[in-house]
Design a protein around this motif. Structure first.
Motif, PDB file in Angstrom:
ATOM      1  N   LEU A  77     -12.742 -17.701   2.334  1.00 28.45           N
ATOM      2  CA  LEU A  77     -12.869 -17.347   3.745  1.00 28.45           C
ATOM      3  C   LEU A  77     -12.668 -15.853   3.963  1.00 28.45           C
ATOM      4  CD1 LEU A  77     -10.808 -20.308   5.244  1.00 28.45           C
ATOM      5  CD2 LEU A  77     -13.293 -20.089   5.191  1.00 28.45           C
ATOM      6  N   PRO A  78     -13.110 -15.324   5.092  1.00 28.74           N
ATOM      7  CA  PRO A  78     -12.886 -13.902   5.380  1.00 28.74           C
ATOM      8  C   PRO A  78     -11.398 -13.584   5.404  1.00 28.74           C
ATOM      9  CG  PRO A  78     -14.467 -14.847   6.920  1.00 28.74           C
ATOM     10  CD  PRO A  78     -13.881 -15.992   6.147  1.00 28.74           C
ATOM     11  N   PRO A  79     -11.011 -12.371   4.997  1.00 29.64           N
ATOM     12  CA  PRO A  79      -9.600 -11.987   5.071  1.00 29.64           C
ATOM     13  C   PRO A  79      -9.056 -12.107   6.489  1.00 29.64           C
ATOM     14  CG  PRO A  79     -10.886 -10.347   3.868  1.00 29.64           C
ATOM     15  CD  PRO A  79     -11.868 -11.301   4.485  1.00 29.64           C
ATOM     16  N   GLY A  80      -7.751 -12.314   6.577  1.00 24.68           N
ATOM     17  CA  GLY A  80      -7.142 -12.496   7.886  1.00 24.68           C
ATOM     18  C   GLY A  80      -7.318 -11.322   8.817  1.00 24.68           C
ATOM     19  N   ASP A  81      -7.339 -10.087   8.262  1.00 25.03           N
ATOM     20  CA  ASP A  81      -7.511  -8.937   9.149  1.00 25.03           C
ATOM     21  C   ASP A  81      -8.901  -8.933   9.769  1.00 25.03           C
ATOM     22  OD1 ASP A  81      -8.705  -8.422   6.729  1.00 25.03           O
ATOM     23  OD2 ASP A  81      -7.828  -6.440   6.464  1.00 25.03           O
ATOM     24  N   ASP A  82      -9.902  -9.444   9.016  1.00 17.99           N
ATOM     25  CA  ASP A  82     -11.249  -9.566   9.592  1.00 17.99           C
ATOM     26  C   ASP A  82     -11.270 -10.606  10.703  1.00 17.99           C
ATOM     27  OD1 ASP A  82     -12.099  -7.693   7.795  1.00 17.99           O
ATOM     28  OD2 ASP A  82     -13.251  -9.078   6.541  1.00 17.99           O
TER      29      ASP A  82
END
Length: 432
Positions: free
Chosen positions: A242-247
């Motif tokens: 999944l996309p990184p949390g900051d994204d």
């Protein structure tokens, strides 16, 4: 598919808004529309907004029974000026169908029902599809839970299309949801409003008291962490794609709460509990008014993690709030109905059938995801021993609860074809 969309358009045009309390006739019209579509169905009163209970019978005797749950109520469209086309007029643009409720949840639910009806009309429906339609999902109502509590039948499985894909191209099956507990708070510190020049520094201040009390409970957030269900290795493997949390935070327009929030995004929102102060009110900050108020109000909720008990944490939250209240103040707590979390193992046979069915249609293996949100009916079904498939073909780009809600036509087709395949898989798998 194009001719079938005319049928969906009829449902989408019904302004079945539950969030403002001003559309009882439209809610009843939407319930009646679903009952007529199903054929053998009843619109049931006495539990809140109407509940629809119906059956699409299997094409063979002694078939297992599968619940198809969804909700026909929608959020208010808000300011009409923010919509590119009328909110309740289905409009196709650039491969997307725009309308309030198309993604959440009318389009997804229609696909579940239409798939069963198509199979039945072809003499190929291998399961009895028990249709349960909810009119209070958007307002956290318990009408469908109260109704299901009166139903004694055993169900072999349930299918809910009220979740999202992992991203625009990757489908998902949601295996866990958080529950919810919450309170409206009213804190009274004085008998009346006071002049701050005459009494400031000596009189109690309800705003100060409320802020101190809320800060104390928020600082104790870790005290609500017992009993969390562990995350499986299979789940973790999928989450790494999944996309990184900051994204995820950036795309939502959110700023990280602290230095670890982005790195721990999925664990914090899917695995653990979280406290949220939704609103605080006392006086009018737009006025230049030098007074000390008599009372302050707030709204506070606790998302309950999978594995935890919402009733127990509800009691703990109330106890912590009362303990943090200053001795000179009076605290009134108005309780929200607690909603239990839900968890089904990704290795549950029924869930694996859904993974396989969706992969056959989309060509992509779904991810096993959790959700930080709450769907009380899933917890109720799991608690009665009904393996529950929670999926759906909306995306984060569908603008649910916002102006210009939409759903990609390809995703609607995936929803319809995947529902047919899920019913076929359940007919075979449950018979064994």
């Amino acid at each position: 598919m194009e001719t079938q969309l005319d049928e969906l358009f009829e449902l989408l045009r019904i302004q079945s808004i539950s969030s403002d309390g001003a559309h009882p006739d439209e809610l009843r019209a939407a319930a009646g529309w679903i009952a007529r579509l199903v054929g053998d169905a009843r619109v049931i009163d006495g539990f809140g907004n109407p509940v629809v209970d119906g059956i699409i019978p299997a094409s063979r005797p002694d078939a297992p029974t599968v619940i198809a749950y969804g909700h026909y109520d929608v959020q208010s469209p808000g300011d009409p000026a923010l919509w590119e086309s009328p909110a309740f007029e289905p409009t196709v643009r650039d491969g997307w169908l725009h309308c309030r409720g198309v993604s959440d949840d009318k389009g997804n639910y229609w696909a579940l029902l239409r798939a069963a009806l198509d199979l039945a009309n072809a003499g190929e429906l291998g399961v009895n599809v028990r249709v349960i339609a909810d009119g209070e999902e958007e307002i956290g109502g318990h009408s469908v839970l109260d109704y299901l509590a009166t139903v004694d039948e055993r169900f072999d499985a349930a299918v809910i299309y009220d979740s999202t894909m992992a991203d625009a191209e990757v489908p998902a099956v949601t295996t866990a949801l958080r529950g919810l507990a919450g309170y409206q708070l009213r804190l009274v510190s004085n008998d009346r409003e006071l002049h701050s020049g005459v009494y400031g520094g000596a009189a109690a201040n309800p705003v100060h008291d409320l802020m101190t009390m809320l800060a104390s409970v928020i600082d104790q957030e870790q005290a609500f962490g017992a009993g969390i269900a562990p995350v499986t290795e299979g789940e973790l493997a999928g989450w790494k794609t999944l996309p990184p949390g900051d994204d995820a935070l950036r795309e939502a327009g959110a700023r990280p709460r602290d230095d670890q929030a982005a790195a721990e995004f999925y664990r914090r929102t899917w695995v653990g509990p979280s406290l949220t102060v939704h609103s605080v009110r006392s006086g009018d900050p737009d006025l230049h008014k030098t007074s000390i108020g008599a009372e302050a109000r707030a709204s506070l909720s606790l998302r309950v993690a999978p594995g935890q008990d919402a009733e127990q944490l509800d009691e703990l939250l109330a106890a912590r709030l009362r303990a943090a209240c200053p001795s000179h103040a009076d605290l009134e707590l108005t309780r929200w109905p607690p909603a239990q979390p839900a968890f089904v193992s990704p290795d549950e046979p029924v869930i694996r059938l859904a993974f396989d069915a969706i992969e056959r249609v989309t060509g992509t293996r779904p991810l096993a995801l959790r959700s930080g949100g709450t769907i009380p009916v899933m917890a109720a079904l799991v608690a009665r021993g009904t393996p529950t498939i929670l999926s759906g073909f909306g995306t984060t780009g569908d603008n649910i609860h916002s102006p210009n809600e939409r759903m990609r036509l390809r995703n609607l087709e995936w929803a319809l074809d995947s529902a047919r395949e899920i019913y076929r898989s359940l007919a075979d798998g449950l018979r064994r």
